[in-house]
Write a protein that holds these residues in place. Structure first.
Motif, PDB file in Angstrom:
ATOM      1  N   ILE A 122       0.836  -1.197   0.000  1.00 37.77           N
ATOM      2  CA  ILE A 122       0.000   0.000   0.000  1.00 37.77           C
ATOM      3  C   ILE A 122       0.874   1.252   0.000  1.00 37.77           C
ATOM      4  O   ILE A 122       0.586   2.223  -0.707  1.00 37.77           O
ATOM      5  CB  ILE A 122      -0.974  -0.009   1.202  1.00 37.77           C
ATOM      6  CG1 ILE A 122      -2.038  -1.086   0.975  1.00 37.77           C
ATOM      7  CG2 ILE A 122      -1.619   1.365   1.408  1.00 37.77           C
ATOM      8  CD1 ILE A 122      -2.906  -1.371   2.190  1.00 37.77           C
ATOM      9  N   ALA A 123       1.965   1.235   0.759  1.00 42.70           N
ATOM     10  CA  ALA A 123       2.875   2.387   0.783  1.00 42.70           C
ATOM     11  C   ALA A 123       3.462   2.646  -0.602  1.00 42.70           C
ATOM     12  O   ALA A 123       3.524   3.796  -1.050  1.00 42.70           O
ATOM     13  CB  ALA A 123       3.979   2.159   1.810  1.00 42.70           C
ATOM     14  N   ALA A 149       0.834   7.007  -6.451  1.00 40.25           N
ATOM     15  CA  ALA A 149      -0.334   7.891  -6.574  1.00 40.25           C
ATOM     16  C   ALA A 149       0.022   9.304  -6.140  1.00 40.25           C
ATOM     17  O   ALA A 149      -0.372  10.287  -6.795  1.00 40.25           O
ATOM     18  CB  ALA A 149      -1.497   7.352  -5.742  1.00 40.25           C
ATOM     19  N   GLY A 150       0.788   9.436  -5.072  1.00 39.10           N
ATOM     20  CA  GLY A 150       1.206  10.753  -4.598  1.00 39.10           C
ATOM     21  C   GLY A 150       2.099  11.459  -5.594  1.00 39.10           C
ATOM     22  O   GLY A 150       1.992  12.674  -5.785  1.00 39.10           O
ATOM     23  N   ALA A 171      -5.859   0.373  -4.665  1.00 38.09           N
ATOM     24  CA  ALA A 171      -5.075  -0.374  -5.664  1.00 38.09           C
ATOM     25  C   ALA A 171      -4.569  -1.694  -5.080  1.00 38.09           C
ATOM     26  O   ALA A 171      -4.610  -2.733  -5.754  1.00 38.09           O
ATOM     27  CB  ALA A 171      -3.901   0.485  -6.155  1.00 38.09           C
ATOM     28  N   ALA A 172      -4.103  -1.668  -3.843  1.00 44.82           N
ATOM     29  CA  ALA A 172      -3.611  -2.900  -3.212  1.00 44.82           C
ATOM     30  C   ALA A 172      -4.731  -3.905  -3.024  1.00 44.82           C
ATOM     31  O   ALA A 172      -4.544  -5.107  -3.258  1.00 44.82           O
ATOM     32  CB  ALA A 172      -2.934  -2.586  -1.884  1.00 44.82           C
ATOM     33  N   HIS A 221      -5.262  -7.601  -4.625  1.00 44.75           N
ATOM     34  CA  HIS A 221      -5.470  -8.728  -3.710  1.00 44.75           C
ATOM     35  C   HIS A 221      -6.672  -9.578  -4.144  1.00 44.75           C
ATOM     36  O   HIS A 221      -6.622 -10.803  -4.117  1.00 44.75           O
ATOM     37  CB  HIS A 221      -5.674  -8.216  -2.282  1.00 44.75           C
ATOM     38  CG  HIS A 221      -5.962  -9.284  -1.288  1.00 44.75           C
ATOM     39  ND1 HIS A 221      -4.985 -10.121  -0.775  1.00 44.75           N
ATOM     40  CD2 HIS A 221      -7.113  -9.679  -0.685  1.00 44.75           C
ATOM     41  CE1 HIS A 221      -5.530 -10.964   0.072  1.00 44.75           C
ATOM     42  NE2 HIS A 221      -6.823 -10.712   0.155  1.00 44.75           N
ATOM     43  N   TYR A 222      -7.750  -8.904  -4.502  1.00 46.45           N
ATOM     44  CA  TYR A 222      -8.970  -9.616  -4.880  1.00 46.45           C
ATOM     45  C   TYR A 222      -9.033  -9.905  -6.374  1.00 46.45           C
ATOM     46  O   TYR A 222      -9.912 -10.634  -6.821  1.00 46.45           O
ATOM     47  CB  TYR A 222     -10.216  -8.847  -4.424  1.00 46.45           C
ATOM     48  CG  TYR A 222     -10.433  -8.924  -2.944  1.00 46.45           C
ATOM     49  CD1 TYR A 222     -10.945 -10.064  -2.348  1.00 46.45           C
ATOM     50  CD2 TYR A 222     -10.084  -7.846  -2.122  1.00 46.45           C
ATOM     51  CE1 TYR A 222     -11.118 -10.139  -0.978  1.00 46.45           C
ATOM     52  CE2 TYR A 222     -10.278  -7.915  -0.751  1.00 46.45           C
ATOM     53  CZ  TYR A 222     -10.781  -9.061  -0.187  1.00 46.45           C
ATOM     54  OH  TYR A 222     -10.953  -9.136   1.181  1.00 46.45           O
ATOM     55  N   GLY A 223      -8.114  -9.306  -7.125  1.00 45.43           N
ATOM     56  CA  GLY A 223      -7.958  -9.560  -8.558  1.00 45.43           C
ATOM     57  C   GLY A 223      -9.162  -9.338  -9.350  1.00 45.43           C
ATOM     58  O   GLY A 223      -9.608  -9.762 -10.294  1.00 45.43           O
TER      59      GLY A 223
END
Length: 174
Positions: free
Chosen positions: A100-101, A107-108, A167-168, A172-174
């Protein structure tokens, strides 16, 4: 629905509210983060292996804090953003918190480029980057000596954190 899905739904709700609040007020409320932390703690305690889940949550919180704290220390990020990433780490554990980071930094970066272009601050951004790099190159320069003469602008980083989290979870769930 499994505990993990409830946890991810609560996480999405928290980052969504934080992003909207950061856009509107430029703050991420501590009450929101504490409520998210309490919810994640409850869901980890209700999981199949609560000891393992809580240990992973603590590791994720430490990792979330560690990866964003340096940016706060150089005044590149607000405290609410750091606390939010620590709480996200508590939700997810260390591996997903790091993912996530990374997504958040991407994104940042995109958001920063967009805002710099939108505000016509490209030249100032390059001057600031040069100023920071010269502080790293010149021996004996302290971090406090690299204070920027003028900011190229701030942005609601809670939005970038929300994008990174989404996004993460999508991967993960694809």
């Amino acid at each position: 629905m499994q505990i993990e899905q409830y946890r991810d739904a609560l996480l999405l709700l928290m980052v969504g509210i934080a992003a909207v609040n950061d856009l509107a007020t430029r703050r991420i409320p501590n009450r929101l983060l504490l409520a998210g932390l309490a919810g994640a703690l409850l869901l980890h305690a209700l999981s199949a292996e609560p000891g393992v889940a809580l240990l992973s949550a603590c590791g994720g919180m430490l990792l979330g804090l560690a990866v964003f704290l340096p940016f706060y220390l150089v005044r590149g990020m607000a405290a609410g953003d750091v606390k939010m990433m620590a709480v996200i780490g508590f939700f997810t554990g260390p591996a997903e918190a790091f993912q996530i980071a990374v997504f958040t930094w991407c994104a940042g970066g995109v958001m920063a480029l967009f805002l710099i272009l939108l505000r016509s601050r490209v030249r100032l951004a390059f001057v600031n980057i040069g100023h920071l790099l010269s502080g790293l190159i010149v021996p004996g320069t302290k971090l406090s000596d690299t204070t920027l003469p003028q900011s190229a602008g701030s942005m609601p980083y809670g939005l970038a954190i929300a994008f990174g989290t989404i996004a993460a979870l999508v991967t993960h769930y694809g």
